[in-house]
Design a protein around this motif. Structure first.
Motif, PDB file in Angstrom:
ATOM      1  N   ASN A   1       0.816  -1.156   0.008  1.00 41.97           N
ATOM      2  CA  ASN A   1      -0.002  -0.013   0.174  1.00 41.97           C
ATOM      3  C   ASN A   1       0.807   1.226  -0.209  1.00 41.97           C
ATOM      4  O   ASN A   1       1.472   1.486   0.866  1.00 41.97           O
ATOM      5  N   ASN A   2       0.751   2.100  -1.146  1.00 42.23           N
ATOM      6  CA  ASN A   2       1.590   3.124  -1.228  1.00 42.23           C
ATOM      7  C   ASN A   2       0.732   4.506  -1.143  1.00 42.23           C
ATOM      8  O   ASN A   2       1.207   5.542  -1.492  1.00 42.23           O
ATOM      9  N   GLY A   3      -0.256   4.380  -0.287  1.00 43.00           N
ATOM     10  CA  GLY A   3      -0.895   5.731  -0.342  1.00 43.00           C
ATOM     11  C   GLY A   3      -1.927   6.057  -1.225  1.00 43.00           C
ATOM     12  O   GLY A   3      -2.072   5.225  -2.448  1.00 43.00           O
ATOM     13  N   ALA A   4      -2.696   7.218  -1.197  1.00 45.28           N
ATOM     14  CA  ALA A   4      -3.799   7.527  -2.195  1.00 45.28           C
ATOM     15  C   ALA A   4      -3.387   7.817  -3.473  1.00 45.28           C
ATOM     16  O   ALA A   4      -4.376   8.143  -4.496  1.00 45.28           O
ATOM     17  N   ALA A   5      -2.370   8.426  -3.610  1.00 47.90           N
ATOM     18  CA  ALA A   5      -1.749   9.103  -4.700  1.00 47.90           C
ATOM     19  C   ALA A   5      -2.280   8.450  -6.090  1.00 47.90           C
ATOM     20  O   ALA A   5      -2.662   9.000  -6.980  1.00 47.90           O
ATOM     21  N   ARG A   6      -2.259   7.054  -6.168  1.00 45.96           N
ATOM     22  CA  ARG A   6      -2.461   6.110  -7.446  1.00 45.96           C
ATOM     23  C   ARG A   6      -4.071   6.416  -7.777  1.00 45.96           C
ATOM     24  O   ARG A   6      -4.436   5.755  -8.517  1.00 45.96           O
ATOM     25  N   PHE A   7      -4.993   6.572  -6.654  1.00 47.82           N
ATOM     26  CA  PHE A   7      -6.350   6.627  -6.949  1.00 47.82           C
ATOM     27  C   PHE A   7      -6.887   7.992  -7.123  1.00 47.82           C
ATOM     28  O   PHE A   7      -7.957   8.190  -7.290  1.00 47.82           O
ATOM     29  N   LEU A   8      -5.881   9.024  -7.292  1.00 46.45           N
ATOM     30  CA  LEU A   8      -6.197  10.424  -7.819  1.00 46.45           C
ATOM     31  C   LEU A   8      -6.903  10.515  -9.006  1.00 46.45           C
ATOM     32  O   LEU A   8      -6.453   9.585 -10.062  1.00 46.45           O
ATOM     33  N   PRO A   9      -7.655  11.266  -9.219  1.00 46.58           N
ATOM     34  CA  PRO A   9      -8.443  11.428 -10.749  1.00 46.58           C
ATOM     35  C   PRO A   9      -7.882  12.238 -11.646  1.00 46.58           C
ATOM     36  O   PRO A   9      -6.889  12.923 -11.166  1.00 46.58           O
ATOM     37  N   GLY A  10      -8.110  12.051 -12.840  1.00 48.59           N
ATOM     38  CA  GLY A  10      -7.383  12.803 -13.903  1.00 48.59           C
ATOM     39  C   GLY A  10      -7.939  14.179 -13.778  1.00 48.59           C
ATOM     40  O   GLY A  10      -6.990  15.220 -14.000  1.00 48.59           O
ATOM     41  N   ARG A  11      -9.047  14.340 -13.484  1.00 51.47           N
ATOM     42  CA  ARG A  11      -9.485  15.684 -13.407  1.00 51.47           C
ATOM     43  C   ARG A  11      -9.890  16.158 -12.019  1.00 51.47           C
ATOM     44  O   ARG A  11     -10.195  15.309 -11.242  1.00 51.47           O
ATOM     45  N   MET A  12      -9.225  17.429 -11.568  1.00 48.96           N
ATOM     46  CA  MET A  12      -9.328  17.598 -10.187  1.00 48.96           C
ATOM     47  C   MET A  12     -10.297  18.655  -9.645  1.00 48.96           C
ATOM     48  O   MET A  12     -10.237  19.590  -9.251  1.00 48.96           O
ATOM     49  N   ARG A  13     -11.654  18.225 -10.090  1.00 47.53           N
ATOM     50  CA  ARG A  13     -12.831  18.915  -9.480  1.00 47.53           C
ATOM     51  C   ARG A  13     -13.242  18.284  -8.280  1.00 47.53           C
ATOM     52  O   ARG A  13     -13.099  16.896  -8.010  1.00 47.53           O
ATOM     53  N   LEU A  14     -14.203  18.867  -7.323  1.00 50.03           N
ATOM     54  CA  LEU A  14     -14.364  18.353  -6.306  1.00 50.03           C
ATOM     55  C   LEU A  14     -15.171  16.975  -6.370  1.00 50.03           C
ATOM     56  O   LEU A  14     -15.027  15.971  -5.509  1.00 50.03           O
ATOM     57  N   ASP A  15     -16.081  16.961  -7.195  1.00 43.28           N
ATOM     58  CA  ASP A  15     -16.913  15.907  -7.565  1.00 43.28           C
ATOM     59  C   ASP A  15     -15.988  14.539  -8.284  1.00 43.28           C
ATOM     60  O   ASP A  15     -16.251  13.532  -7.668  1.00 43.28           O
ATOM     61  N   ASP A  16     -15.042  14.976  -8.899  1.00 42.45           N
ATOM     62  CA  ASP A  16     -14.071  13.926  -9.276  1.00 42.45           C
ATOM     63  C   ASP A  16     -13.378  13.219  -8.218  1.00 42.45           C
ATOM     64  O   ASP A  16     -13.095  12.097  -8.392  1.00 42.45           O
ATOM     65  N   LEU A  17     -12.912  14.303  -7.324  1.00 38.19           N
ATOM     66  CA  LEU A  17     -12.208  13.738  -6.243  1.00 38.19           C
ATOM     67  C   LEU A  17     -12.963  12.818  -5.255  1.00 38.19           C
ATOM     68  O   LEU A  17     -12.633  11.803  -4.988  1.00 38.19           O
ATOM     69  N   ARG A  18     -14.216  13.358  -4.940  1.00 37.89           N
ATOM     70  CA  ARG A  18     -15.072  12.598  -4.097  1.00 37.89           C
ATOM     71  C   ARG A  18     -15.376  11.295  -4.638  1.00 37.89           C
ATOM     72  O   ARG A  18     -15.376  10.204  -4.000  1.00 37.89           O
ATOM     73  N   GLY A  19     -15.717  11.211  -5.949  1.00 43.67           N
ATOM     74  CA  GLY A  19     -15.928   9.965  -6.593  1.00 43.67           C
ATOM     75  C   GLY A  19     -14.645   9.003  -6.622  1.00 43.67           C
ATOM     76  O   GLY A  19     -14.886   7.869  -6.505  1.00 43.67           O
ATOM     77  N   ALA A  20     -13.681   9.665  -6.826  1.00 39.49           N
ATOM     78  CA  ALA A  20     -12.427   8.332  -6.811  1.00 39.49           C
ATOM     79  C   ALA A  20     -12.220   8.219  -5.314  1.00 39.49           C
ATOM     80  O   ALA A  20     -11.886   7.110  -5.211  1.00 39.49           O
ATOM     81  N   ALA A  21     -12.231   9.143  -4.541  1.00 39.40           N
ATOM     82  CA  ALA A  21     -11.805   8.743  -2.979  1.00 39.40           C
ATOM     83  C   ALA A  21     -12.878   7.734  -2.427  1.00 39.40           C
ATOM     84  O   ALA A  21     -12.348   6.697  -1.804  1.00 39.40           O
ATOM     85  N   ALA A  22     -13.841   7.379  -3.101  1.00 38.71           N
ATOM     86  CA  ALA A  22     -14.986   6.391  -2.682  1.00 38.71           C
ATOM     87  C   ALA A  22     -14.312   5.171  -2.783  1.00 38.71           C
ATOM     88  O   ALA A  22     -14.737   4.029  -2.278  1.00 38.71           O
ATOM     89  N   HIS A  23     -13.401   5.126  -3.975  1.00 38.34           N
ATOM     90  CA  HIS A  23     -12.782   3.486  -4.274  1.00 38.34           C
ATOM     91  C   HIS A  23     -11.438   3.568  -3.553  1.00 38.34           C
ATOM     92  O   HIS A  23     -10.555   2.818  -4.204  1.00 38.34           O
ATOM     93  N   CYS A  24     -10.950   4.356  -2.916  1.00 42.01           N
ATOM     94  CA  CYS A  24      -9.464   4.572  -2.435  1.00 42.01           C
ATOM     95  C   CYS A  24      -9.102   3.255  -1.588  1.00 42.01           C
ATOM     96  O   CYS A  24      -9.888   2.794  -0.613  1.00 42.01           O
ATOM     97  N   GLU A  25      -7.978   2.642  -1.829  1.00 37.24           N
ATOM     98  CA  GLU A  25      -7.352   1.544  -0.973  1.00 37.24           C
ATOM     99  C   GLU A  25      -6.234   2.053  -0.711  1.00 37.24           C
ATOM    100  O   GLU A  25      -5.257   1.183  -0.625  1.00 37.24           O
ATOM    101  N   GLY A  26      -5.899   3.146  -0.532  1.00 39.39           N
ATOM    102  CA  GLY A  26      -4.420   3.673  -0.194  1.00 39.39           C
ATOM    103  C   GLY A  26      -4.031   3.284   1.222  1.00 39.39           C
ATOM    104  O   GLY A  26      -2.641   3.430   1.142  1.00 39.39           O
ATOM    105  N   CYS A  27      -4.646   2.857   2.064  1.00 34.56           N
ATOM    106  CA  CYS A  27      -4.358   2.229   3.181  1.00 34.56           C
ATOM    107  C   CYS A  27      -5.237   1.307   3.815  1.00 34.56           C
ATOM    108  O   CYS A  27      -6.126   0.959   3.066  1.00 34.56           O
ATOM    109  N   GLY A  28      -4.956   0.618   4.854  1.00 32.72           N
ATOM    110  CA  GLY A  28      -5.736  -0.551   5.066  1.00 32.72           C
ATOM    111  C   GLY A  28      -7.279   0.090   5.913  1.00 32.72           C
ATOM    112  O   GLY A  28      -8.167  -0.975   5.908  1.00 32.72           O
ATOM    113  N   LEU A  29      -7.621   1.170   6.069  1.00 35.30           N
ATOM    114  CA  LEU A  29      -8.629   1.658   6.763  1.00 35.30           C
ATOM    115  C   LEU A  29      -9.831   1.347   5.751  1.00 35.30           C
ATOM    116  O   LEU A  29     -11.114   1.338   6.469  1.00 35.30           O
ATOM    117  N   TYR A  30      -9.964   1.528   4.636  1.00 35.10           N
ATOM    118  CA  TYR A  30     -11.065   1.276   3.734  1.00 35.10           C
ATOM    119  C   TYR A  30     -11.613  -0.158   4.136  1.00 35.10           C
ATOM    120  O   TYR A  30     -12.989  -0.322   4.042  1.00 35.10           O
TER     121      TYR A  30
END
Ligand code: URA
Ligand code: SF4
Length: 200
Positions: A1-30
Motif C-alpha cells: 500500500n503506497n497511499g492514496a496518490a494512485r487513486f487520484l482522478p485525472g480531473r481535479m474537481r471536487l466531484d471527481d475527487l469525491r468519486g475517486a476517493a470512494a474507491h480508495c485503497e491507499g491504506c488498510g482503513l477502507y
C-alpha cells in the motif's frame, strides 16, 4: 500500500475527487469502515476546517462532523461569526478507524502512516478550494498539515503560513467534550475560531 496518490482522478474537481476517493485503497482503513467520508462545502471557500477522521456517526451517514463533535463545531462557527456557506469541512483521514468492542466501535487514532497515506486527498482539496484560512482541528490535522514538530498546545491560535493560506490551529472539538473544564475548553476553542475569522 503506497497511499492514496494512485487513486487520484485525472480531473481535479471536487466531484471527481469525491468519486475517486470512494474507491480508495491507499491504506488498510477502507476494509472495515462503511464508506469514505470526503470533505463537503463550496468549491471555493474562505475557510477550510480540517478534523482528524470520521467518527462512528460520520462513518454511518457518510458526512463529516455530523456527530457530537460536529455540534460543538457548529456552535463555535456560529458564535465566531463564520458563515456555514464560507466553510469547507474535511478530515485529515477519510475513513473511520476503530476497534470493535462488543457491539460498540471504539475510535482509534489514525497512525502516522495512515495520515501520510491519506494526505493526497487533503492536498487535492486544498488545491481546489484554495481557502484563505485553514482551521486545523487537533493534533492529527496538525501532523498532516503543519508537520510533526508542531505542538497544538503551544502554538494554537497563532496564524502560521500554509502555502498561500494562513493556518490557525486549535484543539479538536471532541477534546472540548472530554475536557474536565468543558466551559473553559470551549472558550479557548471559540477564541481560536475568532482569530481564524479575523485572519480571513
Ligand atoms: N471528528 C472528526 O475529526 N471529524 C469528523 O468528521 C467527526 C468527528
Ligand atoms: Fe484511502 Fe485515506 Fe481511506 Fe486510507 S483512509 S483508504 S488513504 S481514503
Amino acid at each position: 500500500n503506497n497511499g492514496a496518490a494512485r487513486f487520484l482522478p485525472g480531473r481535479m474537481r471536487l466531484d471527481d475527487l469525491r468519486g475517486a476517493a470512494a474507491h480508495c485503497e491507499g491504506c488498510g482503513l477502507y476494509r472495515n469502515a462503511t464508506q469514505t467520508v470526503f470533505g463537503e462545502g463550496p468549491g471555493r471557500a474562505a475557510f477550510m476546517l480540517v478534523g482528524e477522521q470520521p467518527g462512528d456517526q460520520e462513518d454511518r451517514q457518510g458526512h463529516p462532523f455530523v456527530g457530537p463533535a460536529g455540534r460543538v463545531l457548529d456552535r463555535g462557527l456560529r458564535e465566531a461569526g463564520i458563515a456555514r456557506e464560507s466553510v469547507y469541512l474535511t478530515n485529515a483521514v477519510k475513513h473511520f478507524s476503530f476497534t470493535p468492542r462488543g457491539k460498540r466501535r471504539i475510535h482509534q487514532k489514525p497512525t502516522a502512516a495512515e495520515i501520510d497515506a491519506c494526505r493526497p486527498w487533503l492536498d487535492a482539496e486544498l488545491a481546489v478550494v484554495r481557502p484563505k484560512v485553514v482551521v486545523v482541528l487537533g493534533a492529527t490535522a496538525a501532523r498532516a498539515l503543519l508537520g510533526r514538530e508542531f505542538r497544538v498546545t503551544r502554538q494554537r491560535g497563532e496564524p502560521v503560513p500554509l502555502g498561500d493560506a494562513l493556518a490557525v490551529a486549535t484543539v479538536h472539538p471532541s477534546a472540548v467534550l472530554r475536557a474536565p473544564d468543558r466551559d473553559g475548553a470551549y472558550e479557548g476553542f471559540l477564541a481560536d475560531l475568532r482569530t481564524a475569522a479575523e485572519a480571513a
